[in-house]
Design an enzyme around this catalytic site. Structure first.
Site, PDB file in Angstrom:
ATOM      1  N   ARG A  30      16.569  -7.931  -3.320  1.00 49.78           N
ATOM      2  CA  ARG A  30      17.541  -8.223  -4.374  1.00 49.78           C
ATOM      3  C   ARG A  30      18.994  -8.145  -3.954  1.00 49.78           C
ATOM      4  O   ARG A  30      19.868  -8.614  -4.689  1.00 49.78           O
ATOM      5  CB  ARG A  30      17.293  -7.293  -5.565  1.00 49.78           C
ATOM      6  CG  ARG A  30      16.056  -7.662  -6.345  1.00 49.78           C
ATOM      7  CD  ARG A  30      15.595  -6.535  -7.225  1.00 49.78           C
ATOM      8  NE  ARG A  30      15.113  -5.436  -6.411  1.00 49.78           N
ATOM      9  CZ  ARG A  30      14.585  -4.309  -6.903  1.00 49.78           C
ATOM     10  NH1 ARG A  30      14.525  -4.123  -8.198  1.00 49.78           N
ATOM     11  NH2 ARG A  30      14.147  -3.380  -6.088  1.00 49.78           N
ATOM     12  N   TYR A 151      -0.162   5.944  -6.245  1.00 50.80           N
ATOM     13  CA  TYR A 151       0.063   4.999  -7.351  1.00 50.80           C
ATOM     14  C   TYR A 151      -1.213   4.785  -8.162  1.00 50.80           C
ATOM     15  O   TYR A 151      -1.165   4.655  -9.390  1.00 50.80           O
ATOM     16  CB  TYR A 151       0.586   3.659  -6.813  1.00 50.80           C
ATOM     17  CG  TYR A 151       2.004   3.742  -6.283  1.00 50.80           C
ATOM     18  CD1 TYR A 151       3.088   3.705  -7.164  1.00 50.80           C
ATOM     19  CD2 TYR A 151       2.264   3.870  -4.929  1.00 50.80           C
ATOM     20  CE1 TYR A 151       4.396   3.787  -6.688  1.00 50.80           C
ATOM     21  CE2 TYR A 151       3.560   3.956  -4.442  1.00 50.80           C
ATOM     22  CZ  TYR A 151       4.626   3.917  -5.324  1.00 50.80           C
ATOM     23  OH  TYR A 151       5.905   4.009  -4.867  1.00 50.80           O
TER      24      TYR A 151
HETATM   25  O1  CP3 Z   1      11.290  -7.528   2.983  1.00 47.44           O
HETATM   26  C1  CP3 Z   1      10.314  -6.744   3.015  1.00 47.44           C
HETATM   27  O2  CP3 Z   1      10.399  -5.557   3.419  1.00 47.44           O
HETATM   28  C2  CP3 Z   1       8.943  -7.290   2.679  1.00 47.44           C
HETATM   29  C3  CP3 Z   1       8.407  -7.030   1.405  1.00 47.44           C
HETATM   30  C4  CP3 Z   1       8.037  -5.664   0.868  1.00 47.44           C
HETATM   31  C5  CP3 Z   1       8.163  -5.376  -0.517  1.00 47.44           C
HETATM   32  N1  CP3 Z   1       7.599  -4.165  -0.756  1.00 47.44           N
HETATM   33  C6  CP3 Z   1       8.787  -6.275  -1.494  1.00 47.44           C
HETATM   34  C7  CP3 Z   1       9.217  -5.729  -2.796  1.00 47.44           C
HETATM   35  C8  CP3 Z   1       7.440  -4.553   1.475  1.00 47.44           C
HETATM   36  C9  CP3 Z   1       7.126  -4.315   2.926  1.00 47.44           C
HETATM   37  C10 CP3 Z   1       7.148  -3.611   0.422  1.00 47.44           C
HETATM   38  C11 CP3 Z   1       6.468  -2.318   0.641  1.00 47.44           C
HETATM   39  C12 CP3 Z   1       6.337  -1.367  -0.465  1.00 47.44           C
HETATM   40  N2  CP3 Z   1       6.097  -1.629  -1.787  1.00 47.44           N
HETATM   41  C13 CP3 Z   1       6.339   0.033  -0.307  1.00 47.44           C
HETATM   42  C14 CP3 Z   1       6.461   0.767   1.013  1.00 47.44           C
HETATM   43  C15 CP3 Z   1       7.852   0.801   1.505  1.00 47.44           C
HETATM   44  C16 CP3 Z   1       8.800   1.586   0.647  1.00 47.44           C
HETATM   45  O3  CP3 Z   1       9.746   0.981   0.137  1.00 47.44           O
HETATM   46  O4  CP3 Z   1       8.595   2.806   0.529  1.00 47.44           O
HETATM   47  C17 CP3 Z   1       6.161   0.623  -1.580  1.00 47.44           C
HETATM   48  C18 CP3 Z   1       6.108   2.105  -1.911  1.00 47.44           C
HETATM   49  C19 CP3 Z   1       6.000  -0.445  -2.511  1.00 47.44           C
HETATM   50  C20 CP3 Z   1       5.721  -0.343  -3.968  1.00 47.44           C
HETATM   51  C21 CP3 Z   1       6.788  -0.954  -4.765  1.00 47.44           C
HETATM   52  N3  CP3 Z   1       7.048  -2.306  -4.828  1.00 47.44           N
HETATM   53  C22 CP3 Z   1       7.724  -0.304  -5.603  1.00 47.44           C
HETATM   54  C23 CP3 Z   1       7.804   1.196  -5.815  1.00 47.44           C
HETATM   55  C24 CP3 Z   1       8.537  -1.306  -6.160  1.00 47.44           C
HETATM   56  C25 CP3 Z   1       9.597  -1.132  -7.208  1.00 47.44           C
HETATM   57  C26 CP3 Z   1      10.788  -0.447  -6.688  1.00 47.44           C
HETATM   58  C27 CP3 Z   1      11.971  -1.370  -6.707  1.00 47.44           C
HETATM   59  O5  CP3 Z   1      12.679  -1.407  -5.694  1.00 47.44           O
HETATM   60  O6  CP3 Z   1      12.168  -2.020  -7.734  1.00 47.44           O
HETATM   61  C28 CP3 Z   1       8.123  -2.545  -5.631  1.00 47.44           C
HETATM   62  C29 CP3 Z   1       8.708  -3.865  -5.932  1.00 47.44           C
HETATM   63  C30 CP3 Z   1       9.200  -4.680  -4.775  1.00 47.44           C
HETATM   64  N4  CP3 Z   1       8.501  -4.900  -3.629  1.00 47.44           N
HETATM   65  C31 CP3 Z   1      10.420  -5.402  -4.712  1.00 47.44           C
HETATM   66  C32 CP3 Z   1      10.436  -6.066  -3.469  1.00 47.44           C
HETATM   67  C33 CP3 Z   1      11.498  -6.994  -2.943  1.00 47.44           C
HETATM   68  C34 CP3 Z   1      11.473  -5.459  -5.810  1.00 47.44           C
HETATM   69  C35 CP3 Z   1      10.939  -6.140  -7.039  1.00 47.44           C
HETATM   70  C36 CP3 Z   1      11.651  -7.410  -7.479  1.00 47.44           C
HETATM   71  O7  CP3 Z   1      12.167  -8.183  -6.664  1.00 47.44           O
HETATM   72  O8  CP3 Z   1      11.618  -7.620  -8.684  1.00 47.44           O
END
Ligand code: CP3
Length: 342
Positions: A30, A151
């Site tokens: 984002r 989760y």
């Molecule tokens: O660019 C990259 O790194 C590739 C994509 C990627 C995402 N999530 C996209 C994402 C990767 C590698 C992840 C891993 C992930 N997802 C983890 C492990 C790494 C870390 O950050 O600790 C975890 C715990 C998740 C679970 C998850 N996904 C959460 C807790 C959230 C919400 C938190 C937030 O930032 O809003 C997500 C959503 C998420 N995954 C987004 C992205 C770009 C944001 C959501 C959106 O764009 O609406």
């Protein structure tokens, strides 16, 4: 013709590359206006993950803008519980939500049919490998079983993962079963990403830091080792980066415990300790993601300190955790200048 070198792969073989290759966790996200634009075209976040056209586009955005040395597949660690039909939803501004799993459901939980449920993700991987520059490493990934389980038990994110820790103390057998079903599914998932064209894989254990030392061995080391063993039995050349956020002194034995080629380091880890860990092999990290918000001298000083301390050994430069939505894209440009000779 000589095959062009992928620097991240060289570091994963234990070589020192100077300047070090760099990519950022959550580099597609984002903080980038082009991501927000593509995100609007998808109904929900999971639709973005399951639309190869859009997922390829957002994976490529930071590569086009910055020329990072690695691209990471755009997906999420929670696609595994989604394939297990745990009703995963991403609610705007609230983070992920799932149906909390019960003791009885754990007894009946089965390995999901990933070829069917995650076919679009594998298509994204194979399209990415053809679209990416030859010198860019393509990383696949999955969540570590402990982090996925936190989760699945709570049904949402929590500050300290108390629900999963409590469940593990009260129902250790059921919890072991849950972790082992997740580990089998995750190994299958990584093998399919490798077969689709991923060059290496990263295993994210974002919640490893809340475990006591006995629990760390049992829940963070054991299940990740199982994934690595299954993946290497099937695809022996696979390179693995293991990132156990907040693991601190437990990292002393983590690389060997999980048999990783590189270990990820979070920003709170002392650099002198990181230097010790690097004597055993490649490390990845560990700039505070908030420095991508702050910028200026604070960014410059810390980035240079990391290069001074870790740049003379096998290093993949990265943040100590994912970049945040508040990051300034200009600070990423500045970071790359510092690393690549500015
Ligand atoms: O660019 C990259 O790194 C590739 C994509 C990627 C995402 N999530 C996209 C994402 C990767 C590698 C992840 C891993 C992930 N997802 C983890 C492990 C790494 C870390 O950050 O600790 C975890 C715990 C998740 C679970 C998850 N996904 C959460 C807790 C959230 C919400 C938190 C937030 O930032 O809003 C997500 C959503 C998420 N995954 C987004 C992205 C770009 C944001 C959501 C959106 O764009 O609406």
């Amino acid at each position: 013709m000589e095959k062009t070198a992928r620097k991240v792969m060289e570091v994963l073989s234990g070589k020192t590359v100077s300047p070090p290759p760099v990519w950022l966790m959550r580099q597609a996200g984002r903080y980038l206006p082009e991501y927000r634009e593509t995100r609007r075209q998808a109904k929900g976040f999971l639709d973005l993950c399951y639309s190869p056209d859009l997922a390829v586009e957002v994976t490529m955005q930071p590569i086009r803008r910055y020329g990072f040395d690695a691209a990471i597949l755009f997906s999420d660690i929670l696609v595994i519980p989604d394939a297990m039909r745990r009703n995963v939803r991403f609610v705007e501004g609230e983070g992920p939500q799932l149906d909390p799993i019960s003791l009885e459901e754990i007894e009946r939980l089965e390995a999901p049919d990933l070829a069917r449920h995650l076919a679009p993700v594998f298509e994204t991987v194979s399209r990415l490998r053809t679209e990416l520059p030859d010198t860019t490493t393509l990383l696949g990934f999955c969540g570590a079983p402990w982090t996925i389980a936190t989760y699945m038990i709570a049904g949402h994110g929590t500050p300290d993962q108390a629900p999963a820790r409590l469940f593990a103390y009260q129902h250790p057998k059921a919890f072991d079963r849950l972790l082992s079903v997740i580990a089998e599914a995750s190994a299958d998932y990584l093998i399919r990403q490798i077969d689709a064209g991923a060059d290496a894989v990263q295993i994210f254990d974002s919640w490893a830091g809340v475990l006591g030392d006995d629990e760390f061995q049992r829940y963070a080391v054991g299940p990740v080792r199982r994934i690595v063993d299954v993946v290497r039995a099937a695809r022996p050349e696979t390179k693995v980066i293991a990132f156990a956020k907040g693991a601190g002194a437990n990292l002393r034995t983590y690389r060997q415990g999980v048999d990783a080629d590189a270990i990820g380091l979070d920003w709170a880890l002392p650099l002198d300790f990181a230097v010790e860990l690097q004597k055993d092999g490649a490390v990845q990290g560990n700039l505070d993601p908030l420095l991508m918000v702050a910028g200026g001298e604070a960014l410059e000083n810390r980035a240079r300190r990391i290069l001074d301390k870790l740049g003379h050994g096998p290093l993949i430069f990265n943040l100590g955790h994912g970049i945040t939505p508040q990051a300034d894209p200009e600070n990423v440009t500045r970071l790359l200048e510092i690393i690549r000779g500015g």
